[in-house]
Scaffold this motif. Structure first.
Motif, PDB file in Angstrom:
ATOM      1  N   ALA A  15       1.004  -1.281   0.052  1.00  0.00           N
ATOM      2  CA  ALA A  15       0.145   0.043   0.082  1.00  0.00           C
ATOM      3  C   ALA A  15       1.081   1.187   0.133  1.00  0.00           C
ATOM      4  O   ALA A  15       0.484   2.161  -0.763  1.00  0.00           O
ATOM      5  N   GLU A  33      -0.045   0.801  -9.813  1.00  0.00           N
ATOM      6  CA  GLU A  33      -1.241   0.656  -8.724  1.00  0.00           C
ATOM      7  C   GLU A  33      -1.902  -0.497  -8.990  1.00  0.00           C
ATOM      8  O   GLU A  33      -2.384  -1.308  -8.170  1.00  0.00           O
ATOM      9  N   TYR A  87     -10.878  -4.227   2.134  1.00  0.00           N
ATOM     10  CA  TYR A  87      -9.496  -3.370   2.028  1.00  0.00           C
ATOM     11  C   TYR A  87      -9.844  -2.223   1.036  1.00  0.00           C
ATOM     12  O   TYR A  87      -9.066  -1.440   0.676  1.00  0.00           O
ATOM     13  N   PRO A  89     -11.452   1.455  -0.280  1.00  0.00           N
ATOM     14  CA  PRO A  89     -11.389   3.009   0.551  1.00  0.00           C
ATOM     15  C   PRO A  89     -12.961   2.777   1.314  1.00  0.00           C
ATOM     16  O   PRO A  89     -13.854   2.299   1.033  1.00  0.00           O
ATOM     17  N   PRO A  90     -12.732   3.385   2.528  1.00  0.00           N
ATOM     18  CA  PRO A  90     -11.585   4.195   2.986  1.00  0.00           C
ATOM     19  C   PRO A  90     -10.376   3.464   3.917  1.00  0.00           C
ATOM     20  O   PRO A  90      -9.688   3.892   4.793  1.00  0.00           O
ATOM     21  N   HIS A  91     -10.447   2.277   3.655  1.00  0.00           N
ATOM     22  CA  HIS A  91      -9.257   1.430   4.326  1.00  0.00           C
ATOM     23  C   HIS A  91      -7.836   1.784   3.763  1.00  0.00           C
ATOM     24  O   HIS A  91      -7.915   2.470   2.660  1.00  0.00           O
ATOM     25  N   GLU A  92      -6.842   1.843   4.598  1.00  0.00           N
ATOM     26  CA  GLU A  92      -5.716   2.365   4.206  1.00  0.00           C
ATOM     27  C   GLU A  92      -4.929   1.607   2.845  1.00  0.00           C
ATOM     28  O   GLU A  92      -4.182   2.299   2.301  1.00  0.00           O
ATOM     29  N   ALA A  94      -6.782   1.096   0.332  1.00  0.00           N
ATOM     30  CA  ALA A  94      -7.220   1.573  -0.838  1.00  0.00           C
ATOM     31  C   ALA A  94      -7.619   0.624  -2.016  1.00  0.00           C
ATOM     32  O   ALA A  94      -7.193   1.147  -3.152  1.00  0.00           O
ATOM     33  N   ASN A  96      -9.134  -0.844  -4.882  1.00  0.00           N
ATOM     34  CA  ASN A  96      -9.942  -0.413  -5.858  1.00  0.00           C
ATOM     35  C   ASN A  96      -9.998  -1.089  -7.288  1.00  0.00           C
ATOM     36  O   ASN A  96      -9.289  -0.252  -8.067  1.00  0.00           O
ATOM     37  N   LEU A 304     -17.008   5.292  -7.217  1.00  0.00           N
ATOM     38  CA  LEU A 304     -15.512   4.607  -7.018  1.00  0.00           C
ATOM     39  C   LEU A 304     -15.563   3.454  -8.099  1.00  0.00           C
ATOM     40  O   LEU A 304     -14.319   3.037  -8.155  1.00  0.00           O
TER      41      LEU A 304
END
Length: 391
Positions: A15, A33, A87, A89-92, A94, A96, A304
């Motif tokens: 992350a 990413e 996991y 967002p808003p999990h650290e 992120a 997606n 999102l």
């Protein structure tokens, strides 16, 4: 417990962009990413049954550029994994997957475009440009017709009395052939990035079934995918079907009319009982309903689940298809009326705008995705890289 803690530490490092596996320096920011997210997903594997992306992912422990491009085009952006992910967002972390994959898909279209100098057109191919092209080409046609004094009124011979058949073929034929050539070369470049071996009859049949039924828009459980919220819906799959098969029926109408003209000497206009008209009317109505539905879903889609920068391209392509179908049906209704010349110019403007942007717009996603699905059907019948490594 220790293994879980180790995986959590590795995911935290990923992350922060501290991967020990992915060669970050060789990838773009969008590709990096996706690589980061795939490493986290490969450790979790909660979404393994959702679509083809995750079982294809588990056959790899490293994700190079070719792997990332392949998996991104295998993704159907159904959104099921985003709504199921702990996991996200808003999990650290992120995570997606839909948005990250969408950004890389645009990169693949741009990188594999032919000619390469035109690859940047993908990023400019928006709704405003599409409408501007329709307006510009339509005005050009209107000026040409106006110069002959046939802008309004009944014309002997129907629309071939306005624009001769050979003139239309000479105008649209090269544009269409160039679009097909450009798309073909682009997909060939994509395919050659990661060879998977020869395609068996079973693999071809399976991939064709997956393409034609949009299998991976069912969310992996048959209840549909997500659009605006956590609720499952078949709406995207159904509107995609209406759009795809409507487009194919319209193409069949043109192809049949061409055979009638050159092979049998049967010239347009055709009665409503003839195949070109039956295909055209059915396809036009289906295309209008499908694109209208997709446009509404695009407006309501959860932010999102999409790449905001690609909204103009998505909506531009939908608008071009809708206007082409609408103007085509209007042209059929205008036959024998004073409005025929004007309606014909608008329809031809829509068609040439669609053809001109075909290789450098959202149409490419269907071609690249079909190639990715064929790769998956071939790959899943072969030993995985992990098995080969063990041997």
């Amino acid at each position: 417990m220790q293994q879980l803690e180790a995986l959590t530490r590795e995911a935290s490092a990923l992350a922060r962009g501290e991967s020990r596996v992915i060669p970050i320096h060789s990838l773009s920011s969008e590709e990096s990413e996706v690589g980061r997210i795939l490493q986290i997903c490969n450790a979790c594997r909660y979404c393994e049954g959702f679509c083809a992306v995750f079982p294809a992912m588990t056959r790899r422990i490293e994700f190079g550029k070719a792997d990332i491009h392949y998996l991104a085009n295998l993704c159907h952006n159904c959104g099921a994994c985003l709504h199921a992910c702990q996991y996200a967002p808003p999990h650290e972390f992120a995570v997606n997957v839909p948005r990250a994959m969408a950004k890389v898909r645009l990169t693949t279209y741009t990188d594999y475009a032919w000619p390469a100098a035109l690859g940047a057109l993908y990023k400019r191919n928006g709704l405003t440009l599409s409408l501007a092209l329709v307006l510009g080409f339509s005005l050009f046609m209107l000026l040409a017709v106006s110069a002959n004094g046939t802008l309004w009124g009944k014309v002997p011979g129907g629309f071939y009395g306005i624009f001769p058949h050979n003139f239309l073929v000479a105008m649209f034929g090269p544009v269409f052939l160039f679009a097909m050539l450009a798309l073909g070369i682009g997909v060939r470049r994509f395919w050659r990035q990661e060879e998977v071996g020869a395609a068996s009859k079973e693999a071809v049949s399976e991939s064709a079934h997956n393409v034609l039924t949009l299998k991976y828009l069912d969310g992996g459980h048959g209840e549909g995918c997500n659009n605006a919220d956590d609720a499952f819906t078949h709406a995207r799959r159904r509107f995609h079907h209406l759009t795809f098969y409507g487009f194919m029926l319209c193409f069949a109408a043109t192809a049949t009319a061409t055979l009638y003209h050159y092979l049998f000497g049967w010239h347009a206009p055709y009665d409503f009982t003839r195949l070109p008209k039956l295909f055209g009317i059915t396809g036009g109505v289906s295309l209008m309903i499908g694109t209208a539905g997709l446009f509404v879903l695009n407006l309501r889609r959860h932010p999102l689940q999409q790449d905001p920068e690609q909204k103009p391209m998505d909506r531009g392509f939908i608008a071009l298809l809708f206007l082409t179908a609408l103007s085509g049906l209007a042209l059929m209704l205008a036959r024998g009326t004073n409005a025929l010349p004007l309606t014909l110019c608008v329809h031809l403007g829509c068609v040439i705008a669609l053809f001109a942007t075909l290789p450098y717009g959202k149409f490419a996603h269907g071609i690249f995705r079909s190639a990715a699905l064929l790769k998956w059907s071939i790959e899943r019948r072969q030993p995985s890289r992990l098995q080969l490594g063990d041997d």
